[in-house]
Design a protein around this motif. Structure first.
Motif, short mmCIF file in Angstrom:
data_model
loop_
_atom_site.label_atom_id
_atom_site.label_comp_id
_atom_site.label_asym_id
_atom_site.label_seq_id
_atom_site.Cartn_x
_atom_site.Cartn_y
_atom_site.Cartn_z
N ILE A 1 1.97 5.76 -1.88
CA ILE A 1 1.03 4.99 -1.07
C ILE A 1 0.89 3.59 -1.67
CG2 ILE A 1 -1.39 4.80 -0.33
CD1 ILE A 1 -1.49 7.89 -0.36
N PHE A 2 0.86 2.60 -0.78
CA PHE A 2 0.58 1.20 -1.15
C PHE A 2 -0.68 0.83 -0.38
CE2 PHE A 2 2.88 -3.25 -1.28
CZ PHE A 2 1.67 -3.89 -1.50
N ASP A 3 -1.78 0.63 -1.09
CA ASP A 3 -3.02 0.23 -0.40
C ASP A 3 -3.05 -1.30 -0.33
OD1 ASP A 3 -5.55 -0.39 0.49
OD2 ASP A 3 -6.52 1.26 -0.59
N PRO A 4 -2.86 -1.85 0.87
CA PRO A 4 -2.74 -3.31 0.99
C PRO A 4 -4.07 -4.05 1.10
CG PRO A 4 -2.28 -2.28 3.10
CD PRO A 4 -2.68 -1.17 2.16
N HIS A 5 -5.17 -3.38 0.76
CA HIS A 5 -6.47 -4.06 0.74
C HIS A 5 -7.42 -3.22 -0.12
CE1 HIS A 5 -9.76 -6.35 3.23
NE2 HIS A 5 -10.17 -6.11 1.99
N GLY B 1 6.24 6.15 5.76
CA GLY B 1 6.63 4.92 6.46
C GLY B 1 5.43 4.02 6.72
N VAL B 2 4.33 4.63 7.14
CA VAL B 2 3.12 3.85 7.43
C VAL B 2 2.44 3.42 6.13
CG1 VAL B 2 0.79 3.97 8.43
CG2 VAL B 2 2.73 4.97 9.66
N LEU B 3 2.34 4.35 5.18
CA LEU B 3 1.50 4.08 4.00
C LEU B 3 2.24 3.36 2.86
CD1 LEU B 3 -0.35 7.28 4.57
CD2 LEU B 3 -1.56 5.22 3.93
N TRP B 4 3.56 3.32 2.96
CA TRP B 4 4.31 2.63 1.91
C TRP B 4 5.26 1.58 2.49
CZ3 TRP B 4 4.14 2.27 -3.30
CH2 TRP B 4 5.25 1.71 -3.94
N ASP B 5 6.16 2.03 3.37
CA ASP B 5 7.19 1.10 3.87
C ASP B 5 6.58 -0.09 4.62
OD1 ASP B 5 8.89 2.99 2.86
OD2 ASP B 5 9.51 3.80 4.79
N ASN B 6 5.54 0.16 5.41
CA ASN B 6 4.97 -0.94 6.19
C ASN B 6 4.39 -2.06 5.30
OD1 ASN B 6 5.75 0.37 8.48
ND2 ASN B 6 3.70 0.71 9.30
N PRO B 7 3.52 -1.73 4.34
CA PRO B 7 3.04 -2.83 3.48
C PRO B 7 4.17 -3.48 2.67
CG PRO B 7 2.08 -0.71 2.79
CD PRO B 7 2.76 -0.48 4.09
N VAL B 8 5.18 -2.70 2.30
CA VAL B 8 6.31 -3.28 1.56
C VAL B 8 7.03 -4.30 2.45
CG1 VAL B 8 8.61 -2.78 0.60
CG2 VAL B 8 6.65 -1.36 -0.05
N GLU C 1 5.13 1.64 13.37
CA GLU C 1 5.87 0.52 12.76
C GLU C 1 5.02 -0.68 12.38
OE1 GLU C 1 7.09 1.89 15.69
OE2 GLU C 1 8.58 3.15 14.66
N ARG C 2 3.86 -0.84 12.99
CA ARG C 2 3.12 -2.09 12.74
C ARG C 2 1.69 -1.88 12.26
NH1 ARG C 2 2.42 -4.25 18.79
NH2 ARG C 2 2.06 -6.12 17.57
N VAL C 3 1.43 -0.64 11.81
CA VAL C 3 0.08 -0.31 11.35
C VAL C 3 0.02 -0.35 9.82
CG1 VAL C 3 -1.53 1.62 11.17
CG2 VAL C 3 -0.51 1.06 13.38
N LEU C 4 -1.03 -0.96 9.29
CA LEU C 4 -1.29 -0.96 7.85
C LEU C 4 -2.61 -0.25 7.61
CD1 LEU C 4 -0.48 -4.72 7.07
CD2 LEU C 4 0.98 -2.75 6.55
N VAL C 5 -2.62 0.68 6.67
CA VAL C 5 -3.83 1.46 6.41
C VAL C 5 -4.37 1.10 5.04
CG1 VAL C 5 -4.79 3.79 6.21
CG2 VAL C 5 -2.88 3.35 7.77
N ARG D 1 7.71 -10.05 2.61
CA ARG D 1 8.09 -11.36 3.16
C ARG D 1 7.79 -12.50 2.19
NH1 ARG D 1 8.41 -12.05 8.93
NH2 ARG D 1 8.68 -14.25 8.45
N SER D 2 6.88 -12.26 1.27
CA SER D 2 6.54 -13.29 0.28
C SER D 2 7.71 -13.53 -0.69
CB SER D 2 5.32 -12.84 -0.53
OG SER D 2 5.66 -11.67 -1.28
N GLY D 3 8.61 -12.53 -0.80
CA GLY D 3 9.71 -12.62 -1.77
C GLY D 3 9.24 -12.37 -3.20
N ARG D 4 8.00 -11.91 -3.37
CA ARG D 4 7.45 -11.79 -4.73
C ARG D 4 7.01 -10.37 -5.09
NH1 ARG D 4 3.27 -16.79 -4.01
NH2 ARG D 4 4.78 -18.49 -4.01
N LEU D 5 7.31 -9.42 -4.23
CA LEU D 5 6.84 -8.06 -4.47
C LEU D 5 7.63 -7.43 -5.61
CD1 LEU D 5 4.78 -6.12 -3.27
CD2 LEU D 5 6.50 -5.42 -1.59
N ARG D 6 6.94 -6.96 -6.64
CA ARG D 6 7.57 -6.30 -7.78
C ARG D 6 6.93 -4.92 -7.91
NH1 ARG D 6 10.35 -9.66 -6.75
NH2 ARG D 6 10.79 -11.66 -7.75
N LEU D 7 7.65 -3.90 -7.42
CA LEU D 7 7.03 -2.58 -7.34
C LEU D 7 7.21 -1.74 -8.60
CD1 LEU D 7 7.86 -1.97 -3.61
CD2 LEU D 7 5.59 -2.28 -4.59
#
Ligand code: ZN
Length: 280
Positions: A3-7, A245-252, A208-212, A257-263
């Motif tokens: 999971i990637f929590d984007p907020h 896909g929703v909880l990880w791939d979408n925020p990734v 495809e376009r939902v971020l949780v 797009r920032s080009g700065r994501l280091r997971l």
């Protein structure tokens, strides 16, 4: 499940939360800059806060195997404080920094002229830096605020795929969807958006376009609700791959797009600036 929590306002949480997040499968978080519950009194406080989000907090998260990034910006509440608004002049140098994935959270609170200025300037900065922008949608007069936000964002000419509208509900999600933005849904412990309602949104708008997110902060929130949402999706018949896909791939995809994501968390430093999280 990853999971990637984007907020998630991680700096408002304890180390116990980091431990629980890791156990729940959370491996990455995006912490947007926000207000402190009361206005800061100067741009200097904002500068120190930004430095914390870029230094101490990624260090603290890494101790628990979690990759921490941030979004930086002047939040709408403090846009109304003249002392705070001065941070807009400093913002560009921060937006050039490595762990900054987006501008945010920006948007409207009371929809004042000062908020108009700060919001427009920051969307322009995001477009200039090719960074996503995280737009907070107001709690009061929400539909009106979302309409005005859409107009302002469109006027800037920024790529809609760089735009996230957050804290959406039944009334406002269709507006943001029509505009081609990412749809952010915050799962709250009571009332507001429950995991079951979230499942309905994923069914309606597609995965495809939902971020949780949990938007967990110093208020009545729960950082583990992204995991609860994932379980609710599984129970509703979504396959495990879809859910990740929703909880990880979408925020990734969105913040990549920032080009700065280091997971990868990489080797974990014992100290940051000579300090550690240990006691004694
Ligand atoms: Zn927030």
């Amino acid at each position: 499940m990853r999971i990637f929590d984007p907020h998630l306002h991680a700096s408002a949480r304890t180390t116990d939360d980091y431990e629980d997040l890791h156990a729940a499968g959370v491996r990455a978080v995006l912490e947007p800059a926000s207000w402190a519950g009361q206005p800061r009194t100067s741009a200097g406080s904002q500068v120190d806060y930004f430095e914390t989000l870029l230094g101490w907090e990624p260090f603290r998260a890494a101790q628990y195997g979690i990759a921490h990034h941030c979004a930086l910006g002047l939040n709408p509440r403090e846009a109304n404080e003249p002392g705070c608004a001065e941070i807009l002049d400093e913002l560009p140098r921060f937006l050039a920094r490595d762990r900054v994935l987006a501008v945010g959270e920006v948007g409207y609170d009371a929809m004042t002229p000062a908020e108009d200025v700060a919001f427009a300037r920051q969307v322009e900065l995001a477009a200039g830096y090719g960074l996503p922008v995280l737009v907070h949608t107001p709690h009061r007069d929400k539909a009106l605020g979302v309409r005005r936000s859409i107009d302002l964002v469109r006027e800037s000419g920024i790529d809609p795929e760089l735009v996230v509208f957050d804290q959406l509900d039944e009334e406002t999600a269709p507006l943001a969807a029509d505009a081609g933005f990412w749809l952010g849904f915050t799962v709250y412990p009571e009332a507001k958006l429950s995991p079951e309602r979230l499942v309905g949104f994923v069914q309606e708008y597609g995965p495809e376009r939902v971020l949780v997110n949990s938007a967990a902060d110093w208020g009545r929130t729960d950082p583990l609700l992204t995991r609860v949402a994932a379980e609710a999706m599984l129970a509703a018949g979504f396959g495990a791959e879809r859910v990740e896909g929703v909880l990880w791939d979408n925020p990734v995809r969105c913040y990549g797009r920032s080009g700065r994501l280091r997971l990868e968390v990489g080797p974990v430093a014992d100290h940051h600036g000579g300090n550690s999280i240990r006691r004694g």
